[in-house]
Design a protein around this motif. Sequence first.
Motif, short mmCIF file in Angstrom:
data_model
loop_
_atom_site.label_atom_id
_atom_site.label_comp_id
_atom_site.label_asym_id
_atom_site.label_seq_id
_atom_site.Cartn_x
_atom_site.Cartn_y
_atom_site.Cartn_z
N ALA A 144 -3.13 -7.54 8.73
CA ALA A 144 -3.52 -8.01 7.40
C ALA A 144 -2.33 -8.08 6.45
O ALA A 144 -2.34 -8.86 5.50
CB ALA A 144 -4.60 -7.11 6.83
N VAL A 145 -1.32 -7.25 6.71
CA VAL A 145 -0.14 -7.23 5.84
C VAL A 145 1.11 -7.33 6.70
O VAL A 145 1.08 -7.05 7.90
CB VAL A 145 -0.09 -5.94 4.99
N SER A 146 2.22 -7.71 6.09
CA SER A 146 3.47 -7.85 6.82
C SER A 146 4.02 -6.48 7.20
O SER A 146 3.69 -5.47 6.59
CB SER A 146 4.50 -8.61 5.98
N TRP A 147 4.90 -6.46 8.20
CA TRP A 147 5.37 -5.18 8.71
C TRP A 147 6.30 -4.46 7.74
O TRP A 147 6.55 -3.28 7.88
CB TRP A 147 5.98 -5.33 10.08
N GLY A 187 3.40 -12.76 -1.18
CA GLY A 187 2.18 -13.53 -0.99
C GLY A 187 2.31 -14.63 0.03
O GLY A 187 1.50 -15.58 0.03
N GLU A 221 5.49 -3.54 4.95
CA GLU A 221 4.67 -2.55 4.27
C GLU A 221 4.76 -1.18 4.94
O GLU A 221 4.50 -0.17 4.32
CB GLU A 221 3.20 -3.01 4.26
N SER A 259 5.98 -12.44 3.71
CA SER A 259 5.73 -11.04 3.41
C SER A 259 4.54 -10.91 2.48
O SER A 259 4.20 -11.83 1.74
CB SER A 259 6.96 -10.40 2.76
N THR A 260 3.91 -9.75 2.54
CA THR A 260 2.80 -9.48 1.65
C THR A 260 3.27 -9.43 0.21
O THR A 260 2.59 -9.89 -0.71
CB THR A 260 2.14 -8.13 2.01
N GLU A 261 4.46 -8.89 0.00
CA GLU A 261 5.01 -8.73 -1.34
C GLU A 261 5.12 -10.06 -2.08
O GLU A 261 4.85 -10.15 -3.28
CB GLU A 261 6.38 -8.07 -1.25
N TRP A 320 2.72 -13.97 3.51
CA TRP A 320 2.53 -13.45 4.86
C TRP A 320 1.53 -14.25 5.66
O TRP A 320 0.43 -14.57 5.20
CB TRP A 320 2.08 -11.99 4.81
N THR A 321 1.91 -14.59 6.87
CA THR A 321 0.99 -15.14 7.86
C THR A 321 1.39 -14.60 9.22
O THR A 321 2.58 -14.54 9.55
CB THR A 321 1.01 -16.68 7.88
N TRP A 353 0.17 -3.00 15.19
CA TRP A 353 -0.09 -2.32 13.91
C TRP A 353 -1.13 -1.22 14.08
O TRP A 353 -1.16 -0.25 13.31
CB TRP A 353 -0.54 -3.32 12.85
#
Length: 354
Positions: free
Chosen positions: A78-81, A231, A83, A227-229, A233-234, A187
């Motif tokens: 769900a989030v990039s690594w 916005g 995190e 990245s999740t940061e 991330w895929t 993950w």
Amino acid sequence: MLSVPHPSARLVPVACALSAVLALAPCALASPTAANTTISADAQTTADVSWDERGRLVLGAADALAALETLPEDSPAAVSWGEGGSRTGWFGQAWMDVDGDGCDTRNEILARDLSDVDFSREDGTQGLDAGRGQGAAVCPDATVWSGTLHDPYTGATIAFQRGQDTSDAVQIDHVVPLNYLYAHGAWAWDERQRLLVANDPLNLLAVDGAANQDKSNCGPATCPAGSTETGTWTAATGPGWWPDDVGYRCEYARRFVSVAAAYNLGLPDADADALRTALTDCAAGGNGAVSVPERVRRVGARVGRTVLSNRVYTLVCAAGALLIGLGLLARGRAALRAAGGKRPPRPRPSHRGR
């Protein structure tokens, strides 16, 4: 494979202008056979070979096809690594001595994959016995100081020399990249299993450094990106990556699936489809290569993905497009001034037929 900026970034200026069994892996239960022998996992399981010999547990094309169909569904992160600390946070320091034999993984893979290996600081090529006690702290008895790589990804022959400015010419690639593993299931794994897959000889190859950078964190058809940061991330976006050396495509596909099967890793549909297509061709005696138009499409998509996933590149390209537009507008105005700023006369309407 270490997380590094994707080499497609070098093309940006041009583009702008234009499994549980693995917990027992360190146990050696059988004497190794010849190093260049490939073992079918159906004939000899992971429990039958030592940790260092796992690199030979590559499925044949037909077995890899069958294994591909038994893999679980993809389990995207769900989030990039980033995190969780990226490479070190999820998979530990590179390169760990997971089997406790006193030598780190990198030197073990170099010793396995290079020819004319020199284990000594002395002049000339010295064997393993001559190099005992002369190595670096990470591998005091078997440090690889030099050797020759016949690169599987490009077909090139590369001279390796250990050193701060020379070691990167040969790098150790994770066939199934660590970020890719994280993005599709790792993950949720425990720390031990992630440490093992990061150092598993089955998942590692000594390769040309530039090819390793070009591959980055990609599978055959998709790559985790963003990245999740930010916005962006895929877990899976195109176009993926294959070795340039057509003669190695089948081996690559077989090894990729062998790793996925060993760790029960789910794959995105696009990657599974690409592997299925290649392995079907390999099983029929082909080389599993993709077409030239498909390779061109993938390179274009890779450049586009690099641009869109990085704010700096996106802004640079946007600024470039704006400058090009302003330049065209200025040229148009200059042309009008050169013509006296007059519009060409309108043609008079014809009165014929009245």
